[in-house]
Design a protein around this motif. Structure first.
Motif, PDB file in Angstrom:
ATOM      1  N   MET B   1      14.699  -0.028 -12.834  1.00 23.59           N
ATOM      2  CA  MET B   1      13.463   0.316 -12.129  1.00 23.59           C
ATOM      3  C   MET B   1      13.804   0.740 -10.693  1.00 23.59           C
ATOM      4  O   MET B   1      14.465  -0.003  -9.971  1.00 23.59           O
ATOM      5  N   THR B   2      13.333   1.908 -10.310  1.00 24.21           N
ATOM      6  CA  THR B   2      13.639   2.414  -8.974  1.00 24.21           C
ATOM      7  C   THR B   2      12.703   1.782  -7.926  1.00 24.21           C
ATOM      8  O   THR B   2      11.689   1.177  -8.270  1.00 24.21           O
ATOM      9  N   THR B   3      13.077   1.984  -6.669  1.00 20.40           N
ATOM     10  CA  THR B   3      12.233   1.470  -5.576  1.00 20.40           C
ATOM     11  C   THR B   3      10.846   2.118  -5.622  1.00 20.40           C
ATOM     12  O   THR B   3       9.831   1.471  -5.359  1.00 20.40           O
ATOM     13  N   HIS B   4      10.834   3.412  -5.991  1.00 18.67           N
ATOM     14  CA  HIS B   4       9.549   4.131  -6.077  1.00 18.67           C
ATOM     15  C   HIS B   4       8.661   3.503  -7.145  1.00 18.67           C
ATOM     16  O   HIS B   4       7.453   3.301  -6.928  1.00 18.67           O
ATOM     17  N   ASP B   5       9.256   3.186  -8.303  1.00 21.11           N
ATOM     18  CA  ASP B   5       8.487   2.533  -9.385  1.00 21.11           C
ATOM     19  C   ASP B   5       7.913   1.210  -8.890  1.00 21.11           C
ATOM     20  O   ASP B   5       6.756   0.873  -9.147  1.00 21.11           O
ATOM     21  N   HIS B   6       8.783   0.458  -8.201  1.00 21.45           N
ATOM     22  CA  HIS B   6       8.387  -0.861  -7.704  1.00 21.45           C
ATOM     23  C   HIS B   6       7.191  -0.730  -6.747  1.00 21.45           C
ATOM     24  O   HIS B   6       6.194  -1.449  -6.874  1.00 21.45           O
ATOM     25  N   GLU B   7       7.299   0.211  -5.841  1.00 11.62           N
ATOM     26  CA  GLU B   7       6.219   0.412  -4.856  1.00 11.62           C
ATOM     27  C   GLU B   7       4.935   0.881  -5.531  1.00 11.62           C
ATOM     28  O   GLU B   7       3.831   0.499  -5.143  1.00 11.62           O
ATOM     29  N   ARG B   8       5.101   1.709  -6.559  1.00 10.70           N
ATOM     30  CA  ARG B   8       3.944   2.235  -7.295  1.00 10.70           C
ATOM     31  C   ARG B   8       3.197   1.079  -8.000  1.00 10.70           C
ATOM     32  O   ARG B   8       1.962   1.012  -7.950  1.00 10.70           O
ATOM     33  N   ILE B   9       3.948   0.198  -8.629  1.00 12.07           N
ATOM     34  CA  ILE B   9       3.324  -0.945  -9.321  1.00 12.07           C
ATOM     35  C   ILE B   9       2.645  -1.866  -8.293  1.00 12.07           C
ATOM     36  O   ILE B   9       1.543  -2.360  -8.523  1.00 12.07           O
ATOM     37  N   GLU B  10       3.307  -2.074  -7.172  1.00 11.62           N
ATOM     38  CA  GLU B  10       2.708  -2.940  -6.136  1.00 11.62           C
ATOM     39  C   GLU B  10       1.387  -2.345  -5.636  1.00 11.62           C
ATOM     40  O   GLU B  10       0.414  -3.066  -5.435  1.00 11.62           O
ATOM     41  N   HIS B  11       1.367  -1.034  -5.459  1.00 10.43           N
ATOM     42  CA  HIS B  11       0.136  -0.360  -5.004  1.00 10.43           C
ATOM     43  C   HIS B  11      -0.973  -0.523  -6.057  1.00 10.43           C
ATOM     44  O   HIS B  11      -2.125  -0.835  -5.720  1.00 10.43           O
ATOM     45  N   LEU B  12      -0.588  -0.356  -7.317  1.00 13.22           N
ATOM     46  CA  LEU B  12      -1.537  -0.501  -8.427  1.00 13.22           C
ATOM     47  C   LEU B  12      -2.100  -1.921  -8.458  1.00 13.22           C
ATOM     48  O   LEU B  12      -3.307  -2.128  -8.644  1.00 13.22           O
ATOM     49  N   LEU B  13      -1.225  -2.885  -8.236  1.00 13.94           N
ATOM     50  CA  LEU B  13      -1.628  -4.295  -8.243  1.00 13.94           C
ATOM     51  C   LEU B  13      -2.624  -4.580  -7.111  1.00 13.94           C
ATOM     52  O   LEU B  13      -3.631  -5.270  -7.309  1.00 13.94           O
ATOM     53  N   LYS B  14      -2.351  -4.025  -5.946  1.00 10.47           N
ATOM     54  CA  LYS B  14      -3.261  -4.237  -4.806  1.00 10.47           C
ATOM     55  C   LYS B  14      -4.627  -3.588  -5.058  1.00 10.47           C
ATOM     56  O   LYS B  14      -5.645  -4.075  -4.577  1.00 10.47           O
ATOM     57  N   GLN B  15      -4.616  -2.485  -5.794  1.00 13.15           N
ATOM     58  CA  GLN B  15      -5.886  -1.831  -6.117  1.00 13.15           C
ATOM     59  C   GLN B  15      -6.651  -2.635  -7.177  1.00 13.15           C
ATOM     60  O   GLN B  15      -7.877  -2.704  -7.142  1.00 13.15           O
ATOM     61  N   ALA B  16      -5.899  -3.220  -8.112  1.00 12.24           N
ATOM     62  CA  ALA B  16      -6.543  -3.982  -9.194  1.00 12.24           C
ATOM     63  C   ALA B  16      -7.052  -5.327  -8.707  1.00 12.24           C
ATOM     64  O   ALA B  16      -8.116  -5.784  -9.122  1.00 12.24           O
ATOM     65  N   LEU B  17      -6.276  -5.977  -7.853  1.00 14.61           N
ATOM     66  CA  LEU B  17      -6.633  -7.308  -7.364  1.00 14.61           C
ATOM     67  C   LEU B  17      -6.558  -7.321  -5.841  1.00 14.61           C
ATOM     68  O   LEU B  17      -5.525  -7.650  -5.262  1.00 14.61           O
ATOM     69  N   PRO B  18      -7.643  -6.953  -5.171  1.00 16.28           N
ATOM     70  CA  PRO B  18      -7.624  -6.925  -3.697  1.00 16.28           C
ATOM     71  C   PRO B  18      -7.418  -8.327  -3.105  1.00 16.28           C
ATOM     72  O   PRO B  18      -7.710  -9.324  -3.773  1.00 16.28           O
ATOM     73  N   ALA B  19      -6.955  -8.364  -1.883  1.00 14.78           N
ATOM     74  CA  ALA B  19      -6.729  -9.649  -1.197  1.00 14.78           C
ATOM     75  C   ALA B  19      -8.021 -10.462  -1.157  1.00 14.78           C
ATOM     76  O   ALA B  19      -9.117  -9.905  -1.039  1.00 14.78           O
ATOM     77  N   THR B  20      -7.886 -11.778  -1.258  1.00 16.65           N
ATOM     78  CA  THR B  20      -9.073 -12.642  -1.323  1.00 16.65           C
ATOM     79  C   THR B  20      -9.866 -12.643  -0.017  1.00 16.65           C
ATOM     80  O   THR B  20     -11.017 -13.082  -0.008  1.00 16.65           O
ATOM     81  N   SER B  21      -9.280 -12.175   1.074  1.00 12.47           N
ATOM     82  CA  SER B  21     -10.026 -12.122   2.341  1.00 12.47           C
ATOM     83  C   SER B  21     -11.222 -11.179   2.230  1.00 12.47           C
ATOM     84  O   SER B  21     -12.157 -11.255   3.024  1.00 12.47           O
ATOM     85  N   THR B  22     -11.207 -10.293   1.199  1.00  9.60           N
ATOM     86  CA  THR B  22     -12.320  -9.356   1.006  1.00  9.60           C
ATOM     87  C   THR B  22     -13.394  -9.927   0.075  1.00  9.60           C
ATOM     88  O   THR B  22     -14.437  -9.321  -0.102  1.00  9.60           O
ATOM     89  N   LEU B  23     -13.114 -11.094  -0.539  1.00  4.45           N
ATOM     90  CA  LEU B  23     -14.093 -11.697  -1.460  1.00  4.45           C
ATOM     91  C   LEU B  23     -15.275 -12.272  -0.674  1.00  4.45           C
ATOM     92  O   LEU B  23     -15.125 -12.665   0.485  1.00  4.45           O
ATOM     93  N   PRO B  24     -16.461 -12.355  -1.316  1.00  2.89           N
ATOM     94  CA  PRO B  24     -17.640 -12.879  -0.602  1.00  2.89           C
ATOM     95  C   PRO B  24     -17.469 -14.324  -0.139  1.00  2.89           C
ATOM     96  O   PRO B  24     -17.979 -14.696   0.891  1.00  2.89           O
ATOM     97  N   ARG B  25     -16.777 -15.186  -0.929  1.00  2.93           N
ATOM     98  CA  ARG B  25     -16.629 -16.598  -0.545  1.00  2.93           C
ATOM     99  C   ARG B  25     -15.187 -16.879  -0.138  1.00  2.93           C
ATOM    100  O   ARG B  25     -14.543 -17.802  -0.636  1.00  2.93           O
ATOM    101  N   ALA B  26     -14.687 -16.052   0.778  1.00  2.51           N
ATOM    102  CA  ALA B  26     -13.290 -16.201   1.213  1.00  2.51           C
ATOM    103  C   ALA B  26     -13.074 -17.470   2.035  1.00  2.51           C
ATOM    104  O   ALA B  26     -11.963 -17.967   2.128  1.00  2.51           O
TER     105      ALA B  26
END
Lengths: 179, 76
Positions: B1-26
């Motif tokens: 797995m290349t660094t680009h693949d790794h970064e791409r998956i990380e970006h996808l993950l952040k889009q799928a599961l945003p940080a909890t600081s953005t949740l209504p009951r953070a």
């Protein structure tokens, strides 16, 4: 933002089993511990339950606490273990809620379906890998802090994150998704 | 797995599961001390069922075989 470290005499009284000192520590740290747990379990109701469980464990372990050490770091470690136990005891969700949270900056190139499949695949990862990836990638917490909370080295955290990302990619590929 | 693949998956993950600081009951919405205090009170009186079973078996054993008491005391 982490809570301020409590006064040494409160910590000493707590380590001797004083309930008032324990309540004082609880009131000072419950918000911080809740937020840490929420980062891992991602469900406010569950995070509240795990916060209570964490402080119950803290109360039982008071005699093992060293007042010269950081209470917050100790509490974070216990909270992480309690959250990990919760993740191990629950099965991955096959259906995601309709109100899946939106990212702050949505990428128009990523569909809702792809987001859902990614979230589901992530939920199928082993809990130990999921915790490391959640805290490092999603929540962007410092590696050293994650390492202390998990009781492993920062290098081991990086390795777990790498393995989590690799497994996630394989899972998506099996579903015919080429990220 | 290349660094680009790794970064791409990380970006996808952040889009799928945003940080909890953005949740209504953070942040914590209520005081959890009452729930914890209830747990502490329950824990203070709770005795595991296995301990009760062991105690019952011991009492029965002593009642049925009183001559075994010295043996029991020896092993304690």
């Amino acid at each position: 933002m982490p809570a301020l470290e409590p006064a040494t005499d409160v910590l000493q009284q707590f380590s001797r089993g004083n309930v008032d000192a324990f309540e004082s520590l609880f009131r000072q740290h419950q918000g911080y511990v809740y937020r840490w747990i929420l980062r891992i379990v991602r469900d406010p109701a569950v995070a509240e339950d795990v916060t209570v469980e964490t402080f119950w464990r803290i109360h039982r372990a008071h005699a093992r606490f060293d007042p010269s050490r950081s209470f917050e770091a100790w509490a974070r470690r216990i909270a992480t273990n309690a959250a990990l136990d919760h993740l191990k005891s629950t099965r991955p969700q096959s259906e995601l809620p309709d109100d899946l949270p939106q990212p702050a900056l949505p990428d128009p190139g990523i569909s809702r379906e792809l987001r859902e499949k990614t979230a589901q695949a992530f939920g199928r990862l082993p809990p130990k890998l999921r915790i490391a990836a959640t805290l490092a990638v999603i929540e962007e917490q410092p590696y050293q802090e994650i390492a202390e909370a998990l009781g492993i080295s920062a290098g081991a955290v990086k390795l777990r994150v790498f393995r989590a990302v690799r497994m996630l990619r394989k899972d998506l590929k099996r579903q015919g998704i080429e990220p | 797995m290349t660094t680009h693949d790794h970064e791409r998956i990380e970006h996808l993950l952040k889009q799928a599961l945003p940080a909890t600081s953005t949740l209504p009951r953070a942040t914590l919405q209520r005081d959890l001390w009452p729930a914890l205090r209830q747990r502490l009170e329950q824990g203070a009186v709770a005795v595991p069922w296995f301990d009760w079973a062991l105690l019952t078996a011991l009492v029965l054993w002593v009642a049925l075989f009183p001559r075994a008491i010295p043996v029991l005391l020896y092993h304690l």
